[in-house]
Design an enzyme around this catalytic site. Structure first.
Site, PDB file in Angstrom:
ATOM      1  N   GLY A   1       0.837  -1.213   0.000  1.00 23.41           N
ATOM      2  CA  GLY A   1       0.000   0.000   0.000  1.00 23.41           C
ATOM      3  C   GLY A   1       0.858   1.244   0.000  1.00 23.41           C
ATOM      4  N   ASN A   2       0.251   2.378   0.275  1.00 22.54           N
ATOM      5  CA  ASN A   2       1.028   3.619   0.384  1.00 22.54           C
ATOM      6  C   ASN A   2       0.353   4.551   1.379  1.00 22.54           C
ATOM      7  OD1 ASN A   2      -0.859   5.435  -1.124  1.00 22.54           O
ATOM      8  ND2 ASN A   2      -0.420   3.964  -2.753  1.00 22.54           N
ATOM      9  N   HIS A   3       0.979   5.708   1.618  1.00 23.32           N
ATOM     10  CA  HIS A   3       0.512   6.578   2.702  1.00 23.32           C
ATOM     11  C   HIS A   3      -0.611   7.547   2.303  1.00 23.32           C
ATOM     12  CE1 HIS A   3       3.421   5.228   5.546  1.00 23.32           C
ATOM     13  NE2 HIS A   3       4.441   5.498   4.738  1.00 23.32           N
TER      14      HIS A   3
ATOM     15  N   ALA B   1      -3.794   7.392  -5.317  1.00 18.37           N
ATOM     16  CA  ALA B   1      -2.409   6.945  -5.454  1.00 18.37           C
ATOM     17  C   ALA B   1      -2.472   5.442  -5.733  1.00 18.37           C
ATOM     18  CB  ALA B   1      -1.632   7.237  -4.178  1.00 18.37           C
TER      19      ALA B   1
END
Ligand code: CTP
Length: 405
Positions: free
Chosen positions: A208-210, A280
């Protein structure tokens, strides 16, 4: 649609003034800013204290505020308003408005107004029917003012007939539809993506990402406030989106992976007029998703990744002439050149370049600093703003460009 609108209510001397506190309450509940101005005779029918308590603003009535010579600036009050509502508008006030007579603060505000004017007349039936009153109403309507129709029914005089001021609910709906009819994106459909995607590795792990999703949510709200029918496809995020459905009527679709996001976005893109891809999306996903939790090995572990579908690129490939497509870019080097090349590669109308270098901008923050780059290579540098302000600026920009297409 009434949220944050500045509504100035001018109350003139009529028994119907007793209904105005209820109207103020309805408007305040919808998030409007309300200021009330009373003519001297209106004070016999409704008290300033009631109205200032409900509107959470001082109530204005006199040109001069106190013995020190402080005055109510009628020009400032007039310019503050997005809409001036004269309710109740007595026969006397209507006549003075028509003639340009200016012997009280409300009339001075009226003559200084740049905003639209709505009028809710209230009077006895014979006064209402009188030729002069009807002429005044006709002339005020020709001046472009909006006349809120009177009701027929019991009047304070004991007579029955036309002349009753519209009920607070009716006036409220009139104002609500006035603001929504004038929105630039009325009748248009918009699609927004927000947040990260989670690409499963096994039943308990993911890539995943932030991304917090804040920017995408702010964009969905800004588009909805401009009248668009918005669908928001959002990846997993901690933010509460209850208000999106409840207050803004935004169609929220939850997805987890880039594949799920692809399916939903392509479905809605077909019929969308505008799309902003703020999500994102992961660029890579595990080649295989393990059915069981991957056990720790004695050796190092290599995870094979494959490219995800580029959702934005697919949208660009199928973009019709009248569709407007906006992407986001997050660059750490050669920012402008990379963003422009992304814009061309994905056949976008504009790209929003996120700065990672400026303090307070990027993932997780409530503020952002972006540059909007148009396909004709012109650009707009926005200062550091809250994400909500940034979203409004982006949507304002889109509304200027969209109608040029
Ligand atoms: N995007 C997408 N589908 C993907 C990846 C990205 O729709 N699989 C969209 C994002 O929502 C964003 C834009 O494409 O609007 C970002 O473009 P991308 O080429 O992915 O940029 P970066 O993630 O910054 O990747 P890179 O610079 O590494 O190419």
């Amino acid at each position: 649609m009434i949220k944050n609108k500045h509504i100035l209510i001018g109350v003139s001397g009529s028994i119907a003034a007793y209904k105005i506190p209820l109207l103020v309450r309805l408007l305040k509940k919808s998030g409007a800013e309300v200021k009330v101005v009373l003519t001297p005779s209106a004070k016999d029918f409704v008290t300033p204290v009631t109205l200032s308590t409900l509107s959470e603003n001082p109530v204005y009535s006199d040109f001069v505020l106190n013995d020190e010579g402080e005055w109510s600036n009628h020009v400032d009050l007039a310019l503050w308003a997005d809409l001036i509502l004269i309710a109740p508008a007595s026969a006397n006030t209507l006549a003075k408005m028509e003639q340009g007579i200016c012997d009280n603060l409300l009339l001075a505000i009226y003559l200084s107004a740049k905003s639209p004017i709505a009028i809710a007349p209230a009077m006895d039936l014979d006064m209402y029917k009188h030729e002069t009153t009807q002429q005044h109403l006709k002339k005020l309507s020709h001046r472009g003012h909006l006349i809120i129709p009177v009701n027929s029914g019991f009047l304070a005089s004991g007579l029955e007939g036309e002349g009753r001021m519209a009920e607070p609910q009716e006036i409220y709906h009139f104002i609500e539809s006035y603001f929504s009819e004038n929105l630039p994106f009325n009748g248009l459909k918009a699609l927004v993506t927000a947040g990260p995607t989670h690409e499963a590795i096994d039943p308990v792990r993911f890539i995943g990402n932030h991304s917090s999703g804040k920017m995408g949510i702010a964009l969905a709200i800004a588009l909805s406030e401009k009248g668009a029918e918005v669908t928001l496809v959002k990846g997993p995020m901690a933010l509460d989106v209850y208000q999106l459905n409840h207050d803004y009527n935004i169609n929220v679709i939850d997805v987890v992976s880039s594949d799920e996001m692809f399916i939903e976005v392509i479905k809605y893109w077909e019929t969308s007029d505008i799309a902003i891809m703020a999500a994102a999306v992961a660029d890579y996903k595990p080649k295989n998703i393990a059915q069981e939790k991957i056990k720790k090995l004695e050796t190092d572990f290599t995870l094979a990744l494959v490219k995800t579908k580029d959702i934005l690129k697919s949208m660009g490939e199928t973009k019709k002439l009248n569709q407007y497509l906006v992407g986001f870019a997050l660059e750490t080097e050669n920012e402008l050149a990379n963003a422009k090349s992304k814009l061309n590669r994905k056949n976008l109308d504009a790209i929003v370049l996120n700065s990672m270098k400026d303090e307070g901008a990027g993932f997780g923050f409530d503020t952002n600093k972006v540059t909007i780059i148009n396909k004709d290579t012109t650009k707009v540098n926005l200062p550091l703003l809250t994400k909500s302000e940034t979203a409004k600026e982006i949507v304002n920009y889109i509304s200027q460009q969209f109608f040029k297409k």
